[in-house]
Write a protein that holds these residues in place. Structure first.
Motif, PDB file in Angstrom:
ATOM      1  N   LEU A   1       4.941  -1.273  -9.521  1.00 11.99           N
ATOM      2  CA  LEU A   1       5.613  -0.017  -9.838  1.00 11.99           C
ATOM      3  C   LEU A   1       6.919   0.175  -9.079  1.00 11.99           C
ATOM      4  CD1 LEU A   1       2.449   2.299  -9.838  1.00 11.99           C
ATOM      5  CD2 LEU A   1       3.545   1.192 -11.799  1.00 11.99           C
ATOM      6  N   ASN A   2       7.204  -0.698  -8.132  1.00 15.13           N
ATOM      7  CA  ASN A   2       8.413  -0.536  -7.305  1.00 15.13           C
ATOM      8  C   ASN A   2       9.398  -1.677  -7.505  1.00 15.13           C
ATOM      9  OD1 ASN A   2       7.022  -2.629  -6.017  1.00 15.13           O
ATOM     10  ND2 ASN A   2       7.869  -2.071  -4.012  1.00 15.13           N
ATOM     11  N   SER A   3       9.316  -2.379  -8.620  1.00 14.84           N
ATOM     12  CA  SER A   3      10.080  -3.625  -8.792  1.00 14.84           C
ATOM     13  C   SER A   3      11.258  -3.487  -9.756  1.00 14.84           C
ATOM     14  CB  SER A   3       9.148  -4.739  -9.273  1.00 14.84           C
ATOM     15  OG  SER A   3       8.528  -4.374 -10.489  1.00 14.84           O
ATOM     16  N   GLY A   4      11.871  -2.307  -9.776  1.00 12.83           N
ATOM     17  CA  GLY A   4      13.043  -2.130 -10.628  1.00 12.83           C
ATOM     18  C   GLY A   4      12.719  -1.983 -12.097  1.00 12.83           C
ATOM     19  N   ILE A   5      11.466  -1.662 -12.408  1.00  6.82           N
ATOM     20  CA  ILE A   5      11.030  -1.504 -13.802  1.00  6.82           C
ATOM     21  C   ILE A   5      10.371  -0.141 -13.964  1.00  6.82           C
ATOM     22  CG2 ILE A   5       9.558  -2.395 -15.650  1.00  6.82           C
ATOM     23  CD1 ILE A   5       9.653  -5.131 -14.198  1.00  6.82           C
ATOM     24  N   PHE A   6      10.855   0.637 -14.948  1.00  5.04           N
ATOM     25  CA  PHE A   6      10.216   1.900 -15.317  1.00  5.04           C
ATOM     26  C   PHE A   6       9.357   1.639 -16.537  1.00  5.04           C
ATOM     27  CE2 PHE A   6      10.492   5.776 -18.044  1.00  5.04           C
ATOM     28  CZ  PHE A   6       9.637   6.571 -17.287  1.00  5.04           C
ATOM     29  N   TYR A   7       8.078   1.986 -16.429  1.00  3.03           N
ATOM     30  CA  TYR A   7       7.118   1.685 -17.492  1.00  3.03           C
ATOM     31  C   TYR A   7       6.820   2.917 -18.348  1.00  3.03           C
ATOM     32  CZ  TYR A   7       6.052  -2.398 -14.566  1.00  3.03           C
ATOM     33  OH  TYR A   7       6.128  -3.546 -13.827  1.00  3.03           O
ATOM     34  N   GLU A   8       6.715   2.675 -19.645  1.00  7.01           N
ATOM     35  CA  GLU A   8       6.158   3.655 -20.573  1.00  7.01           C
ATOM     36  C   GLU A   8       5.068   2.954 -21.371  1.00  7.01           C
ATOM     37  OE1 GLU A   8       9.463   6.525 -22.196  1.00  7.01           O
ATOM     38  OE2 GLU A   8      10.280   4.507 -22.033  1.00  7.01           O
ATOM     39  N   PHE A   9       4.147   3.725 -21.915  1.00  6.87           N
ATOM     40  CA  PHE A   9       2.995   3.161 -22.606  1.00  6.87           C
ATOM     41  C   PHE A   9       2.765   3.935 -23.911  1.00  6.87           C
ATOM     42  CE2 PHE A   9       2.613   2.929 -18.046  1.00  6.87           C
ATOM     43  CZ  PHE A   9       2.352   1.585 -17.818  1.00  6.87           C
ATOM     44  N   ILE A  10       2.552   3.189 -24.987  1.00  8.28           N
ATOM     45  CA  ILE A  10       2.249   3.792 -26.287  1.00  8.28           C
ATOM     46  C   ILE A  10       0.896   3.274 -26.747  1.00  8.28           C
ATOM     47  CG2 ILE A  10       2.948   4.000 -28.707  1.00  8.28           C
ATOM     48  CD1 ILE A  10       5.832   3.605 -27.815  1.00  8.28           C
ATOM     49  N   LYS A  11       0.007   4.173 -27.131  1.00  6.63           N
ATOM     50  CA  LYS A  11      -1.298   3.729 -27.628  1.00  6.63           C
ATOM     51  C   LYS A  11      -1.085   2.829 -28.843  1.00  6.63           C
ATOM     52  CE  LYS A  11      -3.869   7.745 -25.944  1.00  6.63           C
ATOM     53  NZ  LYS A  11      -4.713   8.924 -26.284  1.00  6.63           N
TER      54      LYS A  11
ATOM     55  N   GLN B   1       0.811  -1.215   0.000  1.00  8.73           N
ATOM     56  CA  GLN B   1       0.000   0.000   0.000  1.00  8.73           C
ATOM     57  C   GLN B   1       0.846   1.268   0.000  1.00  8.73           C
ATOM     58  OE1 GLN B   1      -3.408  -0.199  -0.467  1.00  8.73           O
ATOM     59  NE2 GLN B   1      -2.676  -2.288  -0.760  1.00  8.73           N
ATOM     60  N   LEU B   2       2.009   1.208   0.596  1.00 10.95           N
ATOM     61  CA  LEU B   2       2.866   2.388   0.667  1.00 10.95           C
ATOM     62  C   LEU B   2       3.248   2.901  -0.717  1.00 10.95           C
ATOM     63  CD1 LEU B   2       5.259   1.440   3.638  1.00 10.95           C
ATOM     64  CD2 LEU B   2       3.359   3.070   3.657  1.00 10.95           C
ATOM     65  N   TRP B   3       3.637   1.966  -1.622  1.00 12.30           N
ATOM     66  CA  TRP B   3       4.009   2.434  -2.964  1.00 12.30           C
ATOM     67  C   TRP B   3       2.798   2.534  -3.891  1.00 12.30           C
ATOM     68  CZ3 TRP B   3       2.732  -0.822  -6.844  1.00 12.30           C
ATOM     69  CH2 TRP B   3       2.726  -2.194  -6.604  1.00 12.30           C
ATOM     70  N   ALA B   4       1.792   1.662  -3.696  1.00 13.32           N
ATOM     71  CA  ALA B   4       0.620   1.679  -4.585  1.00 13.32           C
ATOM     72  C   ALA B   4      -0.158   2.986  -4.441  1.00 13.32           C
ATOM     73  CB  ALA B   4      -0.289   0.492  -4.282  1.00 13.32           C
ATOM     74  N   ARG B   5      -0.111   3.608  -3.265  1.00 17.50           N
ATOM     75  CA  ARG B   5      -0.811   4.872  -3.043  1.00 17.50           C
ATOM     76  C   ARG B   5       0.008   6.083  -3.490  1.00 17.50           C
ATOM     77  NH1 ARG B   5      -3.023   3.163   2.974  1.00 17.50           N
ATOM     78  NH2 ARG B   5      -4.791   1.885   2.262  1.00 17.50           N
ATOM     79  N   ASN B   6       1.241   5.853  -3.888  1.00 14.77           N
ATOM     80  CA  ASN B   6       2.111   6.926  -4.386  1.00 14.77           C
ATOM     81  C   ASN B   6       2.746   6.499  -5.703  1.00 14.77           C
ATOM     82  OD1 ASN B   6       2.245   8.939  -1.955  1.00 14.77           O
ATOM     83  ND2 ASN B   6       2.478   6.897  -1.058  1.00 14.77           N
ATOM     84  N   PRO B   7       1.927   6.233  -6.721  1.00 14.21           N
ATOM     85  CA  PRO B   7       2.431   5.614  -7.942  1.00 14.21           C
ATOM     86  C   PRO B   7       3.413   6.472  -8.738  1.00 14.21           C
ATOM     87  CG  PRO B   7       0.153   6.316  -8.220  1.00 14.21           C
ATOM     88  CD  PRO B   7       0.469   6.454  -6.774  1.00 14.21           C
ATOM     89  N   VAL B   8       3.119   7.754  -8.899  1.00 16.15           N
ATOM     90  CA  VAL B   8       3.980   8.619  -9.718  1.00 16.15           C
ATOM     91  C   VAL B   8       5.335   8.807  -9.047  1.00 16.15           C
ATOM     92  CG1 VAL B   8       4.251  10.919 -10.715  1.00 16.15           C
ATOM     93  CG2 VAL B   8       2.019   9.783 -10.797  1.00 16.15           C
ATOM     94  N   ALA B   9       5.329   9.080  -7.744  1.00 19.93           N
ATOM     95  CA  ALA B   9       6.584   9.244  -7.009  1.00 19.93           C
ATOM     96  C   ALA B   9       7.392   7.954  -7.003  1.00 19.93           C
ATOM     97  CB  ALA B   9       6.290   9.691  -5.580  1.00 19.93           C
ATOM     98  N   THR B  10       6.700   6.826  -6.884  1.00 18.82           N
ATOM     99  CA  THR B  10       7.380   5.525  -6.897  1.00 18.82           C
ATOM    100  C   THR B  10       8.085   5.290  -8.216  1.00 18.82           C
ATOM    101  OG1 THR B  10       5.793   4.561  -5.336  1.00 18.82           O
ATOM    102  CG2 THR B  10       7.038   3.030  -6.703  1.00 18.82           C
ATOM    103  N   GLN B  11       7.380   5.531  -9.321  1.00 24.51           N
ATOM    104  CA  GLN B  11       7.994   5.341 -10.638  1.00 24.51           C
ATOM    105  C   GLN B  11       9.133   6.329 -10.890  1.00 24.51           C
ATOM    106  OE1 GLN B  11       7.081   3.195 -14.012  1.00 24.51           O
ATOM    107  NE2 GLN B  11       7.697   2.271 -12.070  1.00 24.51           N
ATOM    108  N   GLN B  12       8.997   7.556 -10.413  1.00 24.51           N
ATOM    109  CA  GLN B  12      10.066   8.539 -10.571  1.00 24.51           C
ATOM    110  C   GLN B  12      11.329   8.083  -9.849  1.00 24.51           C
ATOM    111  OE1 GLN B  12      10.131  11.139 -12.558  1.00 24.51           O
ATOM    112  NE2 GLN B  12      12.169  11.843 -11.903  1.00 24.51           N
ATOM    113  N   ALA B  13      11.157   7.527  -8.655  1.00 21.88           N
ATOM    114  CA  ALA B  13      12.305   7.036  -7.889  1.00 21.88           C
ATOM    115  C   ALA B  13      12.978   5.865  -8.605  1.00 21.88           C
ATOM    116  CB  ALA B  13      11.862   6.614  -6.487  1.00 21.88           C
ATOM    117  N   VAL B  14      12.176   4.963  -9.164  1.00 21.36           N
ATOM    118  CA  VAL B  14      12.721   3.837  -9.930  1.00 21.36           C
ATOM    119  C   VAL B  14      13.495   4.357 -11.136  1.00 21.36           C
ATOM    120  CG1 VAL B  14      12.134   1.851 -11.368  1.00 21.36           C
ATOM    121  CG2 VAL B  14      10.985   2.166  -9.174  1.00 21.36           C
ATOM    122  N   PHE B  15      12.900   5.303 -11.856  1.00 24.26           N
ATOM    123  CA  PHE B  15      13.530   5.883 -13.048  1.00 24.26           C
ATOM    124  C   PHE B  15      14.893   6.485 -12.705  1.00 24.26           C
ATOM    125  CE2 PHE B  15      14.203   9.858 -15.486  1.00 24.26           C
ATOM    126  CZ  PHE B  15      14.419   9.313 -16.744  1.00 24.26           C
ATOM    127  N   GLU B  16      14.940   7.311 -11.672  1.00 26.48           N
ATOM    128  CA  GLU B  16      16.195   7.977 -11.297  1.00 26.48           C
ATOM    129  C   GLU B  16      17.260   6.974 -10.880  1.00 26.48           C
ATOM    130  OE1 GLU B  16      15.092  10.815  -8.331  1.00 26.48           O
ATOM    131  OE2 GLU B  16      13.944  12.069  -9.738  1.00 26.48           O
TER     132      GLU B  16
END
Length: 500
Positions: free
Chosen positions: A293-303, A20-35
């Motif tokens: 979202l916190n598993s060492g993977i940065f996601y991008e999505f293309i329609k 719940q800690l990371w699922a409730r903060n999805p954008v910040a979580t992904q930004q941290a993974v990305f960096e």
């Protein structure tokens, strides 16, 4: 309640809170993974080639790192396979998951000391979320089985090679070793049919509580169990109450499985791949799987309808919408960058982010501009079967562009289950029900039918084990291999036609 059950429930509660800690903060979580990914890979060959030291934002990343599939990344992978260090990721990978590619022969997907733990934790956490939500932990006392590939590994240049499921077999937690089946010797068997026979013999008299694997191959196991025991699987394994699956949509198989088992059992869907463990079903009440979202993977999505444009927009997690078909693009702590795994997803929830796998970007039919995807054919078949006794073992769909007479059409090759009285009484009525369901879902397909460009669906019956024979003919019987739901050519269709 036993100590083991109590411990499982306490552990499950703890993992749920952490999720719940990371699922409730999805954008910040992904930004941290990305960096973290960009920082850790700056000194790699790939990082230097793509100026990771200048990347500050996800927009910078999209400019510097193009979308790649395996063929595009292959020159880098080949260096790693030959033993070079610091190419895609720091150091050398622990393993290569060896898979069969369609154009490139064998594919070697790296697994690193940073990425490997997430494969194990995700599978574990899926079960723990189930325990937390349902309160059901009784199955921890029984035997568990995962129908998987051989755990025998090769080694070259200090890196071990094998199938992902075989590699994962080396990481089964100690507390599950006594519960795990089949035996190591049976798991090492390469001949799939002989392996299933051996698994049936080993498990028949055991207290099996959890069974997992790709549905099409678990079905083969269940059929052999039923043949041996002369009764439903649920009566052979009286405490079997949890089925864990991944790789394909379970819904087309559900009615068949319930018939083989003789009752309903709970199920957990997983979304694993050699490239990463992306999602798992975290709730029995909600549709879709929790995107990790916190598993060492940065996601991008293309329609998906923009994917083949010259410069398609790459969306990050905070920009996605419900119900849109996206091509999944990943960058990982195993050294895959802007990597197209080929799967398409749709979001079913944005709080938290849950997805369903809607198909493959290369597995679609658009011979006439209809762009039919996997989710649509699976839903159409399910709708046509509702309220009937029809049972389907397997199916695939291909275009018939040049029929002997009349308009072109989509040909559905379906292996029904006559033993469970699972064949339609009238094949044409069943085909029309599928066609109507398809037209409701896909406006382009409907336009082609209305405009007399296509005639309605044609269903061709495939004899029993016809799909197994096809997989055997191409050397892909068993393991993690799957029949494509859709093809834009007639390679599979021609084999099935000759043998129908």
């Amino acid at each position: 309640m036993s100590i083991k059950s109590i411990a499982a429930k306490l552990f499950a509660k703890n993992i749920y809170k952490k999720t719940q800690l990371w699922a409730r903060n999805p954008v910040a979580t992904q930004q941290a993974v990305f960096e973290s990914l960009i920082n850790d890979a700056q000194q790699t060959q790939f990082g230097k080639d793509h100026h990771f030291d200048q990347i500050k934002t996800t927009a910078d990343f999209a400019k510097q790192v193009p979308i790649r599939d395996y063929e595009d990344l292959k020159p880098y992978v080949e260096k790693v396979v030959k033993g070079e260090e610091n190419v895609l990721w720091k150091g050398k990978p622990l393993y290569f998951a060896k898979t069969s590619g369609t154009t490139s022969g064998a594919k070697y997907i790296p697994l690193t000391k940073e990425s490997m733990p997430y494969h194990i934790e995700a599978a574990r956490n899926a079960i723990l979320h189930y325990i937390h939500e349902t309160g059901n932990a009784d199955f921890v006392h029984g035997k568990m089985i995962f129908l998987q590939g051989s755990p025998i590994l090769e080694e070259k240049y200090g890196i071990k090679f094998g199938r992902l499921s075989g590699i994962v077999a080396h990481f089964v937690p100690r507390y599950l070793q006594k519960n795990r089946m089949p035996s190591w010797e049976t798991n090492c068997m390469e001949d799939w049919e002989a392996k299933i026979d051996a698994i049936v013999e080993e498990t028949f008299d055991e207290n099996m509580t959890v069974i997992s694997g790709i549905p099409s191959w678990v079905q083969m196991y269940f059929e052999k169990l039923q043949q041996k025991g002369g009764k439903p699987v649920g009566k052979i394994f009286k405490n079997f109450n949890l089925f864990i699956y991944g790789g394909v949509n379970y819904e087309p198989y559900r009615a068949k499985f319930e018939n083989l088992i003789g009752r309903k059992v709970d199920s957990i869907e997983l979304f694993p791949a050699s490239e990463g463990f992306f999602a798992y079903q975290d709730s029995q009440k909600e549709k879709g799987m929790l995107l990790l979202l916190n598993s060492g993977i940065f996601y991008e999505f293309i329609k998906s309808d923009e994917f083949y444009n010259e410069n398609p927009r790459r969306y990050t997690i905070g920009e996605v919408e419900l119900g849109v078909n996206y091509v999944l693009i990943i960058s990982t702590n195993a050294g895959l960058w802007g990597y197209n795994i080929g799967d398409t997803v749709q979001f079913t929830s944005l709080k938290p982010y849950r997805v369903i796998v809607s198909g493959r970007i290369k597995h679609y039919i658009s011979a006439f501009g209809e762009h039919v995807i996997g989710k649509e054919v699976e839903c159409a078949l399910q709708e046509a079967m509702e309220g009937t006794n029809i049972r389907v073992n397997e199916f695939t769909v291909a275009p018939q562009i040049n029929p002997a007479s009349g308009l072109p059409y989509h040909e559905w090759f379906i292996e029904f289950d006559p033993e469970a009285s699972g064949e339609p009484d009238n094949l044409e009525d069943f085909a029309e029900a599928i066609d109507n369901a398809m037209r409701k879902q896909n406006i382009y397909y409907d336009d082609l039918i209305v405009g007399n460009i296509l005639q309605k669906v044609v269903v061709t019956k495939v004899p029993k084990n016809g799909f197994q024979e096809y997989m055997k003919s191409i050397g892909k019987l068993g393991g993690q291999n799957k029949i494509p739901r859709l093809s834009n050519d007639r390679k599979i269709a021609d084999f099935l036609s000759k043998n129908s």
